[in-house]
Each structure stands twice: as structure tokens, then as C-alpha cells.
Design an enzyme around this catalytic site. Sequence first.
Site, PDB file in Angstrom:
ATOM      1  N   GLY A 165      45.163   0.912  83.236  1.00 38.47           N
ATOM      2  CA  GLY A 165      45.000   1.255  81.827  1.00 38.47           C
ATOM      3  C   GLY A 165      43.776   0.506  81.327  1.00 38.47           C
ATOM      4  O   GLY A 165      43.643  -0.716  81.564  1.00 38.47           O
ATOM      5  N   ARG A 213      36.628  -1.244  88.931  1.00 39.09           N
ATOM      6  CA  ARG A 213      36.928   0.149  88.546  1.00 39.09           C
ATOM      7  C   ARG A 213      35.814   0.613  87.599  1.00 39.09           C
ATOM      8  O   ARG A 213      35.622   0.014  86.540  1.00 39.09           O
ATOM      9  CB  ARG A 213      38.308   0.254  87.889  1.00 39.09           C
ATOM     10  CG  ARG A 213      39.434  -0.090  88.864  1.00 39.09           C
ATOM     11  CD  ARG A 213      40.778   0.410  88.386  1.00 39.09           C
ATOM     12  NE  ARG A 213      40.885   1.853  88.430  1.00 39.09           N
ATOM     13  CZ  ARG A 213      41.874   2.529  87.836  1.00 39.09           C
ATOM     14  NH1 ARG A 213      42.805   1.885  87.163  1.00 39.09           N
ATOM     15  NH2 ARG A 213      41.927   3.844  87.916  1.00 39.09           N
ATOM     16  N   ASP A 226      39.697   6.291  78.923  1.00 37.07           N
ATOM     17  CA  ASP A 226      39.029   5.192  79.640  1.00 37.07           C
ATOM     18  C   ASP A 226      37.614   4.978  79.149  1.00 37.07           C
ATOM     19  O   ASP A 226      37.046   3.894  79.323  1.00 37.07           O
ATOM     20  CB  ASP A 226      39.021   5.468  81.140  1.00 37.07           C
ATOM     21  CG  ASP A 226      40.395   5.181  81.705  1.00 37.07           C
ATOM     22  OD1 ASP A 226      41.294   5.997  81.495  1.00 37.07           O
ATOM     23  OD2 ASP A 226      40.565   4.106  82.304  1.00 37.07           O
TER      24      ASP A 226
HETATM   25  O1  MRU Z   1      44.098   4.964  86.619  1.00 40.24           O
HETATM   26  P1  MRU Z   1      44.779   4.390  85.412  1.00 40.24           P
HETATM   27  O2  MRU Z   1      46.263   4.362  85.538  1.00 40.24           O
HETATM   28  O3  MRU Z   1      44.195   3.049  85.032  1.00 40.24           O
HETATM   29  O4  MRU Z   1      44.414   5.409  84.252  1.00 40.24           O
HETATM   30  C1  MRU Z   1      44.842   5.136  82.948  1.00 40.24           C
HETATM   31  C2  MRU Z   1      44.511   6.182  81.962  1.00 40.24           C
HETATM   32  O5  MRU Z   1      43.903   7.194  82.270  1.00 40.24           O
HETATM   33  C3  MRU Z   1      44.878   5.895  80.544  1.00 40.24           C
HETATM   34  O6  MRU Z   1      45.156   7.070  79.858  1.00 40.24           O
HETATM   35  C4  MRU Z   1      43.718   5.183  79.864  1.00 40.24           C
HETATM   36  O7  MRU Z   1      43.298   4.070  80.605  1.00 40.24           O
HETATM   37  C5  MRU Z   1      44.068   4.747  78.485  1.00 40.24           C
HETATM   38  S1  MRU Z   1      45.154   3.365  78.482  1.00 40.24           S
HETATM   39  C6  MRU Z   1      45.473   2.905  76.872  1.00 40.24           C
END
Ligand code: MRU
Length: 367
Positions: free
Chosen positions: A55, A98, A245
Site C-alpha cells: 500500500g 517498488r 499509488d
Molecule cells: O501492490 P500493493 O498491494 O502495494 O498495491 C496497493 C494498491 O494498489 C493500493 O490501492 C494503493 O497503494 C493505495 S493504498 C492506500
Amino acid sequence: MTDRRTKVPITIRWTSDGTGLFILDQTRLPGERVERELRTVEEVEEAIRSLRVRGAPLIGITAAMGIAALARRHAGASETDDLAERVGEWADRLSRARPTAVNLGWAIARLREVAGRSYGNAVELAEALAAEADEILAEDRRMCRAIGEHAASLLPDGASVITHCNAGALATGGIGTALAPIYVATEQGRKIRVFADETRPLLQGSRLTAWELSEAGVEVTVISDSTAGALFSTDPPDIVFVGSDRIAANGDVANKIGTYPLAVIAGHHGVPFYVLAPTSTVDLSTPTGADIPIEHRSPEEVRRGFGKLTAPEAAAVWSPAFDVTPAALITGIVTERGIHRPPYGPALAEAVATGRRGASGQREDGG
Ligand code: MRU
């Protein structure tokens, strides 16, 4: 552990001596609720890369607290300049973990700025970094709460919401972004129904969103991603809430793979589609969605998801972790500054200019 006031899970905390971190290991949910201790830069990096913490906001918080914890651990035996140099090396390493979540670079840049000031000794430097990391966490809590309060106005009693991936408490240091208005509306006595897309291939929707909402007593129904079209044709949800993101300057939004098709389906059925994210997710230096770097994940996450072979070894796999939803499909973007409407360019520029200043003047989550 659970926050006593908000009842949401605590995703990250310092160890008692402040030289390490405990994270809630999200790869073990929903079966096991296990904390994992992180004490080295390798462990922090691995936790971010392998989605033990994930997230966008939480990734940034983890990197900031991780660097500060490492600095505290090494401060006693270091000269100030040497420690500042090591902070730069840890920052470089973690910022590559990431690529899409802009909150990671944003939080790390704040720590670099603190490390660049002058200090009497290395312990002072380490404590300044820890204070900044604490402030990033506290700000995130305030931003989540503010997003929830703004967007709760979109949820009448009995409303149904569909969401994708997990943009809840588990993705932040507070009550989440896309799920924050659901918690706020529930606190205010409204009954809200949630549909959680399962979110292939790593199942953040079914493993994490459905778990945290169930723990909070919110009614949640899991659907496989391919069921969304049928749901909109038979029992359409009232509104779509997703996180992000990275939001480009023009309002194009990168979020978990599968968000874009959900926006297309919602647009076809006339269901409003909202993106909820703190201003730390807005990247004004990225002009459009086409400029957002998209993380690609290991083919094994698709070919052998959760250990079972589900595609032949001989078949290639293409696995971008995020897609881009064009601004034209987005009804509104909710930040801690309010609900922004198109055209997003000027609205986002204004929100970023005032976001941090405004958020830091508000009460802390539940406080
Ligand atoms: O790969 P992830 O689980 O980190 O992806 C998370 C998302 O796509 C969320 O929707 C995004 O980070 C927003 S979190 C408030």
C-alpha cells in the site's frame, strides 16, 4: 495489535528500544495475524518487495521508520558524517524497492533532507530522523481521517460500495484511504455494504480488504475480478472507491492492476468512480499517466500463485502490478484537502500546495 480508538489493525510500530520495527506481516493474512521484526536494511527491503508491508502510504512510512531505526542502531558507534552517508546508502537502496508508489520516494526525500542538516553528533542526527518518521506516520493518520470525513458525505445510509485491492488500514498508518469513509460512515451509525474485488494475482481484496472490514464488523462480499461486470448489470453498487499509488499532474491515476477495467465498467453503467489518496500520492512532476513507471512482478505470482501450478511452465506471463485509469473516467479525487473535481490539473496543484500545511493543523486520528 489493534488501535484501541479506531479498532483498525496497527500495521507498523517501533521496537521498545527504537532500533527496529515490528510490522504486521500481510503475507500471512487472513489465516494468521503475525508480527515480524525488522532490524537490518535487507529485512526492511525484503518486507517491502515481497509485500509483507504494502500500500503506497505504508511503503513510505516503512522506509522512513526503517531508515530512522537503522540510524539509531548505528548512531552510538558512528561519526555524524559517516552516519549521514550511510543514511544516503539505505535511502538509495530502499527507494528502488517498488517503483510505482510515489509515497516511497516522497518519504525518503524527507529523511534525506533531515540528514542533510548539521548536528552536534550522530545520536542527534538519528533522533531527528526518528522524529521526522514519527511525523510522517502521524500526518498519514490525520490525512486518512480527513479523507474519510470528506468522502463519508458521499455515503448515505444503506449505500453499497465496490473497491479494488486494499486501500484500507492495512495500506496506511491510519484508517486507510478508500476504506476510510466506510469506517467514518459506520462510526456515524450508517450501514454500508462493501463488495471487495478479489484482486488477482495476489488477492489483496479477498485476503486483506475483506479481512479488515470483517474484523471491523462491516458487511463485505468478495467477488472474483471477472464478476464485476455481472454485478454492475444485476445489482449495481452505488459508488466505486479505490486508492492510488501515484496520481499524475493531469489526474490520471495508477492503481492496482484491474482498476482501469473497473472504471470502464462503472462509466458504462453510470456509477460514480472516486479515487481517494493523500496529497503525498500526487506527483506533480509526472505530467500524465503515460509517464508513471509501472512495476512488473515475477511471472511466478501468476503461474504458481500461492504454490499451485495454474499455467504451463512453457507459457509466457505478462504481469504489470498497476494500470492507469485516465482522468476522464474519474468522477472525483478525494484528498485530505477535500473532494476535487475535473479539471484535475489546477485542483491537484492547489491541493498539494496546501495539503501538508492543512493536514498538520488537524487532530490526530481519533484524538
Ligand atoms: O501492490 P500493493 O498491494 O502495494 O498495491 C496497493 C494498491 O494498489 C493500493 O490501492 C494503493 O497503494 C493505495 S493504498 C492506500
